[in-house]
Write an enzyme that holds these catalytic residues in place. Structure first.
Site, PDB file in Angstrom:
ATOM      1  N   GLU A 129      -0.013  -0.693   5.823  1.00  0.00           N
ATOM      2  CA  GLU A 129       0.997  -0.092   6.696  1.00  0.00           C
ATOM      3  C   GLU A 129       0.835   1.414   6.772  1.00  0.00           C
ATOM      4  OE1 GLU A 129       4.712   1.727   8.051  1.00  0.00           O
ATOM      5  OE2 GLU A 129       3.741   1.993   6.100  1.00  0.00           O
ATOM      6  N   HIS A 146       6.546   9.877   0.753  1.00  0.00           N
ATOM      7  CA  HIS A 146       5.302  10.531   1.188  1.00  0.00           C
ATOM      8  C   HIS A 146       5.104  11.905   0.547  1.00  0.00           C
ATOM      9  CE1 HIS A 146       4.804   8.062   5.194  1.00  0.00           C
ATOM     10  NE2 HIS A 146       5.188   7.307   4.165  1.00  0.00           N
ATOM     11  N   ASP A 195       0.842  -1.191   0.000  1.00  0.00           N
ATOM     12  CA  ASP A 195       0.000   0.000   0.000  1.00  0.00           C
ATOM     13  C   ASP A 195       0.882   1.248   0.000  1.00  0.00           C
ATOM     14  OD1 ASP A 195       0.726  -0.644   2.761  1.00  0.00           O
ATOM     15  OD2 ASP A 195      -0.550   1.040   3.323  1.00  0.00           O
TER      16      ASP A 195
END
Length: 451
Positions: free
Chosen positions: A158, A424, A91
């Site tokens: 996660e 991210h 993920d």
């Protein structure tokens, strides 16, 4: 052409396949927390299962308690041999505003020698490193035997907390039994500098809501005497750091120091994209601040938007706080200390509601065992330079769970991520040389462990 006969040559020969794998993996927008991406998340898990099937790992896809799909495979070793568990997750974080990317986030794109895409490093790049290592040691043949058994665990949630896999480990611990656990979800302090992450901060989140009025009122008619909920919240948040930027939560120690590899302030400023003229905060070194000490961050704020603001006193405002907790500090106690601090800090008798959110325990590795010695030697051989130990400010709660289930096991954290990856963030990328060297180190380790 004859097949390459040495592991370095085999891994190099597999890099085109690695790029093909990563291209396919990145194309799945597997954002587990987004219901609109549910089909992509399931397709991502199916793709992982197909790859593990090719490696004769007898995969099973398990829908866990949070609705995510984890893929778990196992290939036994010789009788009495130890088992290595390889972990990663499929993920990813949301891509955010696509206008901030220089290419489509779900299309692997090469620029300046790096491969760009959401998950290219975190954590599909690490997943592909595992696959490449297993291919290099010959797992595409069912007859290949090494000196250990191999388990592969690829998590599906996660990035949204990992509660599903956490529950699964407790419900079916036999799926996670191992003697050496390699967590492929970190990386090196710099490109080309092999690193084992030995310390992880835990996490303790809270949401605070401050209320002062039954409704918004005109700032001209009532402002000055009517208590502003947003101002009250800001006043409380301002007490969480001192003038130097140190976290100042009552009851939490904040003078810890880091004993491992240093983090040069100039390098940190570059890695963290600190703007020119802006100070790196804290009274400790960057390594102290990000690896050894607690740190609180305001990660969300509910308040009127600037583009639709009205001349009104705000009746209610909220914020979500992310508290990172170093090894040796209990995350629940830290969360309670943060909540108590905020209640005392909100002024004017404003109503305060504090809701606990995610918590995760910190982790510190024991690096004295034979598995660490073998892995360190493999990394040294793959990179051609000495291995360093670093911390990581982020949290991987699964490490603590696996440590509880396998108290005899050694747990090591490594991977393809390094500061330039910008995990991210927009324009996440991976250096393919890091992926190749990580895969080679794992292949060398698996070939040696248990013999």
């Amino acid at each position: 052409m004859a097949a390459p006969t040495t592991l370095p040559a085999r891994v190099t020969a597999l890099m085109d396949r690695a790029r093909t794998d990563l291209t396919a993996a990145v194309a799945f927008a597997s954002v587990q927390e987004d219901p609109a991406r549910a089909e992509a998340s399931r397709a991502s898990a199916d793709w992982v299962a197909d790859r593990l099937h090719e490696l004769h790992l007898q995969p099973q896809t398990i829908t866990t308690s949070d609705g995510s799909h984890s893929v778990i495979g196992h290939r036994p070793g010789p009788p009495g041999s130890p088992t290595v568990l390889l972990y990663s997750h499929h993920d990813v974080q949301p891509a955010g505003e696509q206008t901030q990317w220089h290419s489509d986030p779900f299309t692997l794109t090469e620029r300046d020698g790096r491969w760009y895409g959401r998950g290219a490093a975190d954590c599909k790049g690490n997943l592909v490193a595992h696959l490449t290592a297993l291919r290099a040691i010959g797992f595409e043949s069912p007859d290949t035997e090494i000196g250990c058994g191999v388990r592969v665990v690829i998590e599906g949630s996660e990035e949204s907390g990992g509660q599903g896999l956490d529950d699964l480990t407790r419900e079916r611990p036999e799926l996670f039994t191992a003697d050496m656990i390699l967590i492929g979800d970190t990386g090196n302090v710099a490109v080309g500098r092999p690193t084992l992450t030995t310390s992880l901060r835990g996490v303790a989140n809270v949401k605070i809501t401050v209320s002062t009025l039954a409704s918004g009122v005109h700032s001209g008619q009532f402002g000055g005497a009517a208590p502003d909920a947003l101002a009250a919240l800001i006043a409380a948040l301002a007490t969480l750091r001192d003038a130097a930027g140190n976290t100042t939560v009552d009851g939490l120690d904040t003078d810890q120091t880091w004993a491992g590899a240093p983090y040069d302030p100039a390098v940190f400023a570059s890695d963290a994209t600190v703007l020119d003229g802006v100070q790196v905060i804290g009274s400790g070194t960057p390594a102290d601040m990000v690896w050894a000490r607690p740190a609180v961050t305001v990660i969300a704020l509910d308040a009127p938007r600037s583009d639709s603001a009205a001349a009104a006193v705000t009746p209610q405002a909220s914020a979500v706080l992310n508290l990172r907790v170093p090894p040796g500090m209990d995350p629940t106690n830290a969360r309670d200390a943060l909540a108590a601090h905020l209640r005392r800090a909100v002024p004017w008798g404003a109503h305060v509601d504090i809701q606990p959110e995610a918590t995760g325990a910190p982790f510190f590795a024991d690096t004295t065992g034979p598995g660490y010695r073998s892995l360190t030697a493999a990394l040294h051989q793959a990179y051609g330079t000495e291995v360093v130990h670093s911390g990581q400010g982020g949290s991987i709660p699964l490490c603590t769970v696996l440590q509880e289930l396998n108290p005899q096991a050694e747990i090591a954290l490594l991977g393809v991520e390094e500061p330039r990856c910008r995990i991210h963030a927009p324009d996440e990328s991976v250096d393919p040389a890091e992926l190749e060297r990580t895969a080679l180190a794992e292949a060398l380790f698996l070939s040696d462990f248990g013999r």
